[in-house]
Design an enzyme around this catalytic site. Structure first.
Site, short mmCIF file in Angstrom:
data_model
loop_
_atom_site.label_atom_id
_atom_site.label_comp_id
_atom_site.label_asym_id
_atom_site.label_seq_id
_atom_site.Cartn_x
_atom_site.Cartn_y
_atom_site.Cartn_z
N LYS A 80 0.60 4.64 -2.64
CA LYS A 80 0.91 5.93 -2.58
C LYS A 80 2.21 6.18 -2.97
O LYS A 80 1.50 7.46 -3.17
CB LYS A 80 0.51 6.13 -1.41
CG LYS A 80 -0.92 5.24 -0.75
CD LYS A 80 -2.41 6.02 -1.90
CE LYS A 80 -3.89 5.01 -1.79
NZ LYS A 80 -4.39 5.93 -2.25
N TYR A 99 0.73 -1.31 -0.16
CA TYR A 99 0.19 -0.07 0.24
C TYR A 99 0.50 1.35 0.36
O TYR A 99 0.67 2.20 -0.95
CB TYR A 99 -0.67 -0.07 1.02
CG TYR A 99 -2.13 1.08 1.53
CD1 TYR A 99 -2.50 1.55 0.76
CD2 TYR A 99 -1.51 2.22 2.76
CE1 TYR A 99 -3.23 2.38 0.80
CE2 TYR A 99 -2.63 3.34 2.58
CZ TYR A 99 -3.25 3.49 1.59
OH TYR A 99 -4.26 4.34 1.83
N1 LIG Z 1 -9.68 5.72 5.37
C1 LIG Z 1 -7.74 5.90 5.97
O1 LIG Z 1 -7.70 6.40 6.89
C2 LIG Z 1 -7.14 6.75 4.60
C3 LIG Z 1 -7.61 6.49 3.00
N2 LIG Z 1 -6.91 6.97 2.00
C4 LIG Z 1 -7.21 6.56 1.48
O2 LIG Z 1 -8.97 7.66 0.83
C5 LIG Z 1 -9.11 7.05 -0.84
C6 LIG Z 1 -10.50 6.82 0.01
O3 LIG Z 1 -10.39 5.68 1.25
P1 LIG Z 1 -11.52 5.01 1.86
O4 LIG Z 1 -12.71 6.24 1.84
O5 LIG Z 1 -11.26 4.91 3.51
O6 LIG Z 1 -11.56 4.15 1.43
P2 LIG Z 1 -12.78 2.87 1.34
O7 LIG Z 1 -13.02 1.50 0.96
O8 LIG Z 1 -14.18 3.52 2.93
O9 LIG Z 1 -13.87 3.29 0.04
C7 LIG Z 1 -13.60 2.92 -1.09
C8 LIG Z 1 -14.25 2.98 -2.42
O10 LIG Z 1 -13.84 3.37 -3.33
C9 LIG Z 1 -14.59 1.97 -3.96
N3 LIG Z 1 -13.43 0.98 -5.20
C10 LIG Z 1 -12.64 -0.06 -4.30
N4 LIG Z 1 -11.77 0.18 -6.46
C11 LIG Z 1 -11.93 0.21 -7.19
C12 LIG Z 1 -11.71 -0.01 -8.16
N5 LIG Z 1 -11.18 -0.70 -8.52
N6 LIG Z 1 -12.85 0.86 -9.00
C13 LIG Z 1 -13.81 1.97 -8.61
N7 LIG Z 1 -14.03 2.18 -7.63
C14 LIG Z 1 -13.50 1.13 -6.73
C15 LIG Z 1 -14.77 0.97 -3.46
O11 LIG Z 1 -16.05 0.32 -3.44
C16 LIG Z 1 -15.29 2.04 -1.84
O12 LIG Z 1 -16.54 2.82 -2.22
C17 LIG Z 1 -8.29 6.00 -1.46
O13 LIG Z 1 -7.36 5.59 -1.85
C18 LIG Z 1 -7.73 5.02 0.16
O14 LIG Z 1 -6.30 4.84 -0.22
C19 LIG Z 1 -5.61 7.28 2.13
C20 LIG Z 1 -5.07 7.72 3.91
C21 LIG Z 1 -6.04 7.40 4.92
C1 LIG Z 2 -1.86 4.70 5.87
C2 LIG Z 2 -3.37 4.92 6.77
O1 LIG Z 2 -3.48 4.98 7.14
C3 LIG Z 2 -3.61 5.07 5.46
C4 LIG Z 2 -4.96 3.92 5.49
O2 LIG Z 2 -3.45 4.90 4.61
#
Ligand SMILES: NC(=O)C1=CN([C@@H]2O[C@H](COP(=O)(O)OP(=O)(O)OC[C@H]3O[C@@H](n4cnc5c(N)ncnc54)[C@H](O)[C@@H]3O)[C@@H](O)[C@H]2O)C=CC1
Ligand SMILES: CC(=O)C(C)=O
Length: 260
Positions: free
Chosen positions: A159, A155
């Protein structure tokens, strides 16, 4: 300042951070195309947007497929007439000790987090150039794109790659007045962190459910975990004209966890 008549796409916006971002942009007057690979969740989320009276539509697609990303932009322009902001939000996690990382994990995580961001950026940039308009591309990076975390090797690598592509796209697209920036959240309570916690707890018998999330959150200087609206606040700014002179940046929004 009003942003009426502007059009945004937010990938992976059926839930989590993407939904909060899409709701904020819609609240600010953007017409918003929400998007996700999960059709059922997306249908429910679109209904919420409609109930709020937002000018919105939904597109089911997989960000790792270049043709889906091109169709997403094309369908949005057919529906709303133009495109102004493209948020490459969709992403997945992978939680594995380095020694056990397998090819399928590497491939899937890079396909979605990196290839997805590249294909989305390309599709959006081509539309902005065709429109002869300024455009804003905003990518989901992470604290894991600035620092690298045990158990999150794959991961973190994806990023870091998102941050690299954000910088290169910003440099190459600046001549078209297209800006490319990224948001770097910290520890936000979404389904992604529920899954990370579950996997980390599985691999360490001294942990019970919720402990991994608590451990990461306990290091946040501002004393609380991140909410989706904390991320939406930054993306709101990056999508607005207030960020017109900012490009190629990956901005931390983590409550004080990683300092760069
Ligand atoms: N939750 C956290 O603490 C953090 C999240 N992020 C990033 O923020 C973004 C959103 O994260 P969250 O909302 O927490 O994740 P989440 O897993 O809660 O939501 C992600 C959404 O993306 C959709 N998805 C997954 N694969 C897909 C694909 N191939 N095509 C289209 N849609 C797809 C899923 O169905 C889901 O609705 C991600 O890129 C994640 O890496 C970054 C840092 C921290
Ligand atoms: C390290 C982290 O919190 C994510 C989900 O980006």
């Amino acid at each position: 300042m009003s942003t009426i008549n502007k059009v945004a796409i937010v990938t992976g916006s059926a839930g989590g951070l993407g939904k909060a971002i899409a709701l904020r942009l819609a609240h600010n007057g953007f017409s918003v195309m929400i998007h996700d690979i999960n059709k059922d969740a997306l249908t429910k989320t679109l209904q919420e947007f409609k109930d709020k009276g937002y000018d919105s539509d939904a597109f089911v697609g997989d960000v790792s497929k270049k043709s889906d990303q091109e169709k997403l932009v094309q369908t949005t322009v057919e529906k709303f007439g133009r495109l102004d902001v493209f948020v490459n939000n969709a992403g997945i996690e992978a939680v594995t000790p380095f020694i056990d990382i397998e090819e399928d994990e590497l491939k899937k995580c890079f396909d979605i987090n990196v290839f997805g961001t590249v294909f989305g950026t390309q599709a959006a940039a081509k539309q902005f150039i065709k429109q002869h308009s300024k455009g804003k591309i905003i990518n989901a990076c992470s604290i894991a794109g600035q620092e690298s975390y045990t158990m999150l090797g794959t991961y973190s690598a994806t990023k870091h790659a998102v941050r690299a592509f954000t910088q290169v796209a910003a440099k190459e697209l600046a001549k078209h007045q297209i800006t490319v920036n990224a948001y770097c959240p910290g520890v936000a309570k979404t389904k992604m962190w529920d899954r990370i916690d579950e996997e980390m707890v599985k691999s360490d018998p001294s942990l019970k459910p919720g402990d991994a999330f608590k451990k990461y959150s306990s290091e946040i200087a501002l004393g609380r975990y991140e909410k989706p609206d904390d991320v939406a606040n930054l993306v709101d700014f990056l999508a607005s004209s207030k960020s017109d002179y900012i490009t190629g940046q990956a901005i931390l929004v983590d409550g004080g966890l990683v300092y760069r």
